[in-house]
Design an enzyme around this catalytic site. Sequence first.
Site, PDB file in Angstrom:
ATOM      1  CG  HIS A 136      30.907  17.967  55.117  1.00  0.00           C
ATOM      2  ND1 HIS A 136      30.382  17.071  56.309  1.00  0.00           N
ATOM      3  CD2 HIS A 136      29.799  18.816  55.204  1.00  0.00           C
ATOM      4  CE1 HIS A 136      29.246  17.316  56.742  1.00  0.00           C
ATOM      5  NE2 HIS A 136      28.812  18.291  56.018  1.00  0.00           N
TER       6      HIS A 136
ATOM      7  CG  ASP B  69      32.199  14.174  50.311  1.00  0.00           C
ATOM      8  OD1 ASP B  69      31.261  14.012  49.817  1.00  0.00           O
ATOM      9  OD2 ASP B  69      32.394  14.668  51.197  1.00  0.00           O
TER      10      ASP B  69
ATOM     11  CD  GLN C 103      26.821  19.859  48.665  1.00  0.00           C
ATOM     12  OE1 GLN C 103      26.050  20.041  47.715  1.00  0.00           O
ATOM     13  NE2 GLN C 103      26.558  19.560  49.960  1.00  0.00           N
TER      14      GLN C 103
ATOM     15  CE  LYS D 125      24.439  16.468  51.602  1.00  0.00           C
ATOM     16  NZ  LYS D 125      24.070  17.865  52.407  1.00  0.00           N
TER      17      LYS D 125
ATOM     18  CB  CYS E  82      29.705  20.357  58.545  1.00  0.00           C
ATOM     19  SG  CYS E  82      28.049  19.974  59.486  1.00  0.00           S
TER      20      CYS E  82
HETATM   21  N1  PLP Z   1      30.303  15.916  52.147  1.00  0.00           N
HETATM   22  C1  PLP Z   1      29.904  16.964  51.837  1.00  0.00           C
HETATM   23  C2  PLP Z   1      30.722  17.491  50.764  1.00  0.00           C
HETATM   24  C3  PLP Z   1      28.521  17.406  51.866  1.00  0.00           C
HETATM   25  O1  PLP Z   1      28.156  18.675  51.645  1.00  0.00           O
HETATM   26  C4  PLP Z   1      27.686  16.852  53.152  1.00  0.00           C
HETATM   27  C5  PLP Z   1      26.569  17.552  53.712  1.00  0.00           C
HETATM   28  O2  PLP Z   1      26.320  18.661  53.409  1.00  0.00           O
HETATM   29  C6  PLP Z   1      28.187  15.385  53.590  1.00  0.00           C
HETATM   30  C7  PLP Z   1      29.562  15.183  53.159  1.00  0.00           C
HETATM   31  C8  PLP Z   1      27.305  14.680  54.590  1.00  0.00           C
HETATM   32  O3  PLP Z   1      26.067  14.205  53.752  1.00  0.00           O
HETATM   33  P1  PLP Z   1      25.090  13.428  54.851  1.00  0.00           P
HETATM   34  O4  PLP Z   1      24.812  14.331  56.103  1.00  0.00           O
HETATM   35  O5  PLP Z   1      23.942  13.239  53.890  1.00  0.00           O
HETATM   36  O6  PLP Z   1      25.781  12.267  55.204  1.00  0.00           O
END
Ligand code: PLP
Length: 406
Positions: free
Chosen positions: A122, A200, A203, A226, A364
């Site tokens: 992401h 990270d 998900q 999430k 993203c």
């Molecule tokens: N990393 C991953 C794998 C994501 O799917 C997302 C959001 O969709 C993020 C980071 C960013 O999360 P946030 O917008 O809650 O900071």
Amino acid sequence: MDYDVQEIRKRFPILSRKIEGKPLIYLDNTATSQTPRSVVDAIVAGYDDFKANVHRGVHTLSQEATELQEECRRRVRDYIGASSVEEVVFTRGTTEAINLVASSFGSLFPQGGEIILTVMEHHANIVPWQLLQSRRPDLKIRVVDINDRGELLLDQYRSLFNENTCMASFCHVSNVLGTVNPVKEMIAFAHSRGVPVLVDGAQAVPHMKVDVSELDCDFYVFSSHKMYGPTGIGVLYGKKEHLLRMPPYQGGGEMIAHVSFESTTFADLPFKFEAGTPDFVGIGAFPKALDFIDEVGMENIAEHEHGLLEYAESRMREIPGMRIFGNAPHKSAVISFLVGDIHHYDMGMLLDKLGVEVRTGHHCAQPLMQRLGISGTVRASFAAYNTKEEVDAFIAALQRVIPILS
Ligand code: PLP
């Protein structure tokens, strides 16, 4: 498995909403999940009954608000298997947590250091490292590719390590492909080369049990919104040995021990990284989301979602021209797809007219889209409250819109 999805759905008031006069079918859980009434009630109680700034007052309300926040920290510590509350830092979300690590831990990287990322990240796990690199042009970013099923090339991953590698940072689960990466092995390999790892988990944490001590990761980050929790809060887990060495990320109230114009000293962990007033109302309500997951059972949720994934994919594969991106055997309940040459936005807009809420676009993950040679996908993703009937309605909606758009 005794899984009463209708009972679960009753806890989420939004699920009885209508979109364009049709029952809402919410399949955008990867972007954010819905929130059970118990969490909303806790947020309301936070404002109605406990609102006072945390860690600042001797008065009753402030002490109660502080206790709620610190109770959440203990809960998160236990939930993810951290060894101490000092290792649990509250942030605004996954994005801020990665920015914190890239900026603060990254400032300790040696000259000429190399950071290993993957092509399925992401933007939140790409751009913070690039911002660091813009301040430190000596640093290099190396990228692990994927195979046709959307799995990381692990041989390539291993081959990217050299004496300059100073960090590896990758997702536990891809938000586009659904691939569940073998993070435990990847972490063990990085450690065998003396390299720290950030995972990270945005998900992963909503869909599987995660134990940071068992994974032995150096940093693990995720967002509450999430995982059925409030928006605007997230967690950075960091090993204490790293957090102790890291400089503060932001300065301000609450992160200091003593301030003078001559010199300032910083608060102990984890407060050194929590400058300013946090979203203490959201943090106070977050345990209710963890309660929800615990009550239903993470294993039950995972099994239910997996059943929906298999059923949806098997039905989707019957549709001519269907291309599903991400076919790893170990996959989370995310389906990114395109049909023929129908544009993802057009598909998303027509599905919305039928009450089906899916995400469209690059999610993203533009470097991944570039790698796949596409501009975006339609993405359907499942959570604890989705049903087989919703999958049927989604497939029926696809069958209605495809002829119109073809
Ligand atoms: N990393 C991953 C794998 C994501 O799917 C997302 C959001 O969709 C993020 C980071 C960013 O999360 P946030 O917008 O809650 O900071």
